[in-house]
Scaffold this motif. Sequence first.
Motif, PDB file in Angstrom:
ATOM      1  N   SER A 358       0.823  -1.215   0.000  1.00  0.00           N
ATOM      2  CA  SER A 358       0.000   0.000   0.000  1.00  0.00           C
ATOM      3  C   SER A 358       0.853   1.259   0.000  1.00  0.00           C
ATOM      4  O   SER A 358       0.435   2.299  -0.508  1.00  0.00           O
ATOM      5  CB  SER A 358      -0.944  -0.001   1.205  1.00  0.00           C
ATOM      6  N   ARG A 359       2.066   1.170   0.529  1.00  0.00           N
ATOM      7  CA  ARG A 359       2.946   2.344   0.578  1.00  0.00           C
ATOM      8  C   ARG A 359       3.885   2.428  -0.622  1.00  0.00           C
ATOM      9  O   ARG A 359       4.254   3.525  -1.039  1.00  0.00           O
ATOM     10  CB  ARG A 359       3.796   2.314   1.858  1.00  0.00           C
ATOM     11  N   GLN A 360       4.259   1.274  -1.185  1.00  0.00           N
ATOM     12  CA  GLN A 360       5.391   1.260  -2.107  1.00  0.00           C
ATOM     13  C   GLN A 360       5.099   0.646  -3.469  1.00  0.00           C
ATOM     14  O   GLN A 360       6.013   0.471  -4.274  1.00  0.00           O
ATOM     15  CB  GLN A 360       6.554   0.487  -1.459  1.00  0.00           C
ATOM     16  N   LEU A 361       3.841   0.343  -3.755  1.00  0.00           N
ATOM     17  CA  LEU A 361       3.522  -0.392  -4.973  1.00  0.00           C
ATOM     18  C   LEU A 361       4.139   0.230  -6.222  1.00  0.00           C
ATOM     19  O   LEU A 361       4.766  -0.450  -7.038  1.00  0.00           O
ATOM     20  CB  LEU A 361       2.003  -0.506  -5.148  1.00  0.00           C
ATOM     21  N   ASP A 362       3.955   1.527  -6.401  1.00  0.00           N
ATOM     22  CA  ASP A 362       4.424   2.168  -7.627  1.00  0.00           C
ATOM     23  C   ASP A 362       5.942   2.207  -7.725  1.00  0.00           C
ATOM     24  O   ASP A 362       6.489   2.415  -8.822  1.00  0.00           O
ATOM     25  CB  ASP A 362       3.863   3.596  -7.725  1.00  0.00           C
ATOM     26  N   SER A 363       6.624   1.985  -6.609  1.00  0.00           N
ATOM     27  CA  SER A 363       8.085   1.946  -6.630  1.00  0.00           C
ATOM     28  C   SER A 363       8.623   0.528  -6.808  1.00  0.00           C
ATOM     29  O   SER A 363       9.585   0.298  -7.540  1.00  0.00           O
ATOM     30  CB  SER A 363       8.650   2.535  -5.333  1.00  0.00           C
ATOM     31  N   ILE A 364       7.977  -0.439  -6.139  1.00  0.00           N
ATOM     32  CA  ILE A 364       8.542  -1.783  -6.183  1.00  0.00           C
ATOM     33  C   ILE A 364       8.312  -2.470  -7.529  1.00  0.00           C
ATOM     34  O   ILE A 364       9.146  -3.286  -7.947  1.00  0.00           O
ATOM     35  CB  ILE A 364       8.013  -2.678  -5.040  1.00  0.00           C
ATOM     36  N   LEU A 365       7.228  -2.144  -8.223  1.00  0.00           N
ATOM     37  CA  LEU A 365       6.952  -2.848  -9.480  1.00  0.00           C
ATOM     38  C   LEU A 365       8.060  -2.621 -10.514  1.00  0.00           C
ATOM     39  O   LEU A 365       8.628  -3.584 -11.035  1.00  0.00           O
ATOM     40  CB  LEU A 365       5.584  -2.457 -10.023  1.00  0.00           C
ATOM     41  N   PRO A 366       8.403  -1.374 -10.843  1.00  0.00           N
ATOM     42  CA  PRO A 366       9.511  -1.195 -11.796  1.00  0.00           C
ATOM     43  C   PRO A 366      10.856  -1.648 -11.235  1.00  0.00           C
ATOM     44  O   PRO A 366      11.716  -2.104 -11.990  1.00  0.00           O
ATOM     45  CB  PRO A 366       9.491   0.312 -12.082  1.00  0.00           C
ATOM     46  N   LEU A 367      11.027  -1.536  -9.913  1.00  0.00           N
ATOM     47  CA  LEU A 367      12.281  -1.981  -9.308  1.00  0.00           C
ATOM     48  C   LEU A 367      12.443  -3.489  -9.463  1.00  0.00           C
ATOM     49  O   LEU A 367      13.509  -3.980  -9.879  1.00  0.00           O
ATOM     50  CB  LEU A 367      12.312  -1.601  -7.826  1.00  0.00           C
ATOM     51  N   PHE A 368      11.409  -4.247  -9.123  1.00  0.00           N
ATOM     52  CA  PHE A 368      11.482  -5.700  -9.240  1.00  0.00           C
ATOM     53  C   PHE A 368      11.717  -6.118 -10.687  1.00  0.00           C
ATOM     54  O   PHE A 368      12.452  -7.066 -10.953  1.00  0.00           O
ATOM     55  CB  PHE A 368      10.207  -6.348  -8.707  1.00  0.00           C
ATOM     56  N   LYS A 369      11.071  -5.421 -11.605  1.00  0.00           N
ATOM     57  CA  LYS A 369      11.299  -5.725 -13.025  1.00  0.00           C
ATOM     58  C   LYS A 369      12.764  -5.524 -13.380  1.00  0.00           C
ATOM     59  O   LYS A 369      13.362  -6.344 -14.094  1.00  0.00           O
ATOM     60  CB  LYS A 369      10.404  -4.859 -13.902  1.00  0.00           C
ATOM     61  N   SER A 370      13.361  -4.436 -12.875  1.00  0.00           N
ATOM     62  CA  SER A 370      14.772  -4.161 -13.170  1.00  0.00           C
ATOM     63  C   SER A 370      15.693  -5.205 -12.552  1.00  0.00           C
ATOM     64  O   SER A 370      16.762  -5.504 -13.095  1.00  0.00           O
ATOM     65  CB  SER A 370      15.163  -2.761 -12.682  1.00  0.00           C
ATOM     66  N   TRP A 371      15.290  -5.791 -11.427  1.00  0.00           N
ATOM     67  CA  TRP A 371      16.078  -6.848 -10.797  1.00  0.00           C
ATOM     68  C   TRP A 371      16.019  -8.156 -11.596  1.00  0.00           C
ATOM     69  O   TRP A 371      16.881  -9.017 -11.438  1.00  0.00           O
ATOM     70  CB  TRP A 371      15.566  -7.134  -9.388  1.00  0.00           C
ATOM     71  N   GLY A 372      14.952  -8.300 -12.392  1.00  0.00           N
ATOM     72  CA  GLY A 372      14.745  -9.557 -13.113  1.00  0.00           C
ATOM     73  C   GLY A 372      13.768 -10.492 -12.432  1.00  0.00           C
ATOM     74  O   GLY A 372      13.675 -11.672 -12.779  1.00  0.00           O
ATOM     75  N   VAL A 373      13.004  -9.968 -11.464  1.00  0.00           N
ATOM     76  CA  VAL A 373      11.979 -10.753 -10.780  1.00  0.00           C
ATOM     77  C   VAL A 373      10.848 -11.058 -11.766  1.00  0.00           C
ATOM     78  O   VAL A 373      10.487 -10.229 -12.602  1.00  0.00           O
ATOM     79  CB  VAL A 373      11.442  -9.971  -9.560  1.00  0.00           C
ATOM     80  N   LYS A 374      10.276 -12.260 -11.668  1.00  0.00           N
ATOM     81  CA  LYS A 374       9.231 -12.683 -12.601  1.00  0.00           C
ATOM     82  C   LYS A 374       7.816 -12.470 -12.070  1.00  0.00           C
ATOM     83  O   LYS A 374       6.867 -12.399 -12.853  1.00  0.00           O
ATOM     84  CB  LYS A 374       9.416 -14.160 -12.954  1.00  0.00           C
ATOM     85  N   GLY A 375       7.670 -12.401 -10.747  1.00  0.00           N
ATOM     86  CA  GLY A 375       6.324 -12.245 -10.220  1.00  0.00           C
ATOM     87  C   GLY A 375       6.317 -11.900  -8.751  1.00  0.00           C
ATOM     88  O   GLY A 375       7.360 -11.933  -8.079  1.00  0.00           O
ATOM     89  N   ILE A 376       5.132 -11.555  -8.261  1.00  0.00           N
ATOM     90  CA  ILE A 376       4.963 -11.152  -6.861  1.00  0.00           C
ATOM     91  C   ILE A 376       3.783 -11.909  -6.273  1.00  0.00           C
ATOM     92  O   ILE A 376       2.757 -12.113  -6.926  1.00  0.00           O
ATOM     93  CB  ILE A 376       4.685  -9.636  -6.734  1.00  0.00           C
ATOM     94  N   LYS A 377       3.942 -12.301  -5.019  1.00  0.00           N
ATOM     95  CA  LYS A 377       2.817 -12.825  -4.251  1.00  0.00           C
ATOM     96  C   LYS A 377       2.340 -11.708  -3.334  1.00  0.00           C
ATOM     97  O   LYS A 377       3.059 -11.289  -2.427  1.00  0.00           O
ATOM     98  CB  LYS A 377       3.221 -14.065  -3.457  1.00  0.00           C
ATOM     99  N   TYR A 378       1.131 -11.211  -3.601  1.00  0.00           N
ATOM    100  CA  TYR A 378       0.533 -10.172  -2.764  1.00  0.00           C
ATOM    101  C   TYR A 378      -0.015 -10.847  -1.504  1.00  0.00           C
ATOM    102  O   TYR A 378      -0.900 -11.704  -1.582  1.00  0.00           O
ATOM    103  CB  TYR A 378      -0.603  -9.476  -3.486  1.00  0.00           C
TER     104      TYR A 378
END
Length: 570
Positions: A358-378
């Motif tokens: 709820s605090r960081q969604l808009d930051s973590i999504l592009p960050l995780f993509k840049s790391w090479g992460v394939k998915g997230i468990k909410y």
Amino acid sequence: MNKFLLVLCFISNSLILQAKEVKVLSPDKKTVLIFSTGNSLSYSISYAGVQVIANSPLGLEFENDNPLSENLAIVSAKRKLVNEQWNPVYGEKNTYSDNYNEVTIQFKEHKEPFRLFSVTSRVYNEGVAFKYNVPATKQVIVSRELTGFKFTKDYPSWITGAAQAKYSRGNISKTVNGTERPYVIEMEQNRFIALGEAALVDHARMKFSRSAKDSLMLVAALDGKAVYNTDFSTPWRFVMIAESAGKLLENNYFILNLNHSSALVDASWIKPGKVIREVTLTTTGGKASIDFAAKHNLRYIEFDAGWYGHEYDNASSALAVNVDPSRSAGPLALQEIIDYGKLKDVGVILYVNQRALSRQLDSILPLFKSWGVKGIKYGFVNVGSQQNTSWLHEAVRKAADNQLMIDIHDEYRPTGYSRTYPNLLTQEGIRGEEESPDNHQVLITMFTRMIAGAGDFTNCYFAPRVNNMGSHASQMAKAICIYSPWQFVYWYDRPDDSPRQKGGAGSTASVISEIPDLSFYDALPTVWDDTKVIEAKIGEFGTIARKSGDDWYVGTLTCKARNFALPLLF
């Protein structure tokens, strides 16, 4: 000729204006839906000449305005027939049929303020669905829904008041307020129905409660108000009808059909597969899990709660690795593990709790993509209210913008949004193996919850709880019977070369042994070309056959010993 057509059209409209009811038939003519204005707006449903839903109320109640339900005239009825097929990105079948008769009926009040609204209905061979369409010239607040489901007998049903709670066999008159959907009712030996909602995207969630005035009437119960500043449609309310519990499950594409087609131009990055949870939160454990996954045909490893700090601490930031010391001493070099996984064609999934989301969604999504992460468990998402519902589905759309696949955990139950955004691969909303359900509970879940769609069941194999739930054979069967495009396996277990000390999720240090049993999971697909329910008795036994390529996989469960013959006609 043109004049004749115009006359026919005029006569038709005149008849509609005078009509008190509109009838809609399924393509096979077995199911009949009738809308009636009468004293108030109502509907009824029959199947094969037998009443399924007796005359039941319809309408919406508003804050600071009169309800839309009485003093109504039918203005028009627009009909269309749809008969097509579509191919999902993944599914329990590779092709789904979408065949229905649709009617949109426009109503107008007799009295001031002479408001207009409409109801769109679809009648399929598999069931009936309808939704309300309301124009909004000012802010509209829906405070209550008046939709009812009236029965003529106190039929048996399967009841649970929460998405992850136990089911119990009850009756319509014993329905608890806030009963989960889909709600399955056995009307006769060869007549089963499932009540529910589809395409819940930005409205308040609906569950079922008993009418205070009629013990055989169920009513739609919203989780709070819904506020709109523009024209809106509610989610679909549906009544699936089938001659067996197994056929209800086979027909669960009905819910997908009530959702919009895929919004993604390119879905090539969406990859279902088997997942192992890395339970030690260490670099050594991460690489060991990747090696195991590569050897045993698993596509992903997942780092669960604790990799970025204590999940319930608002100070924990999912923007960096900071292992929760209460779960693991670490160390955890996450980027090193992600890069190692790329070499082995094994992807990484990360868990993030609602507090950080709820605090960081808009930051973590592009960050995780840049790391090479394939998915997230909410994790531990808030559900129910219109605000929470809208936020969660927006979070799925934003993940798609960053080519991230999603698994939603805890109380969220699907209503078909994976058709529109197939990056939503799976979700919990199920009494999975974290709760150690016995086979009796699983055999209820299979023919109730699984009608809604994929369920992340957190399948175990080596953990001690397996002996209390059923058997190792039933664990294999459940991996076939409980559909999930991301199929988590070995939920509490770690590869043999992972650290043994306290670490990560799970209370035991159960270790995966390289035994012949693993070959079953090695070969197991997670998506299918066809699915057949061979036999089903809710809570007692069930057999499901699923096809992948030229191979069929058959899973059968029972809660007590039985002898049976398995026909292979499929």
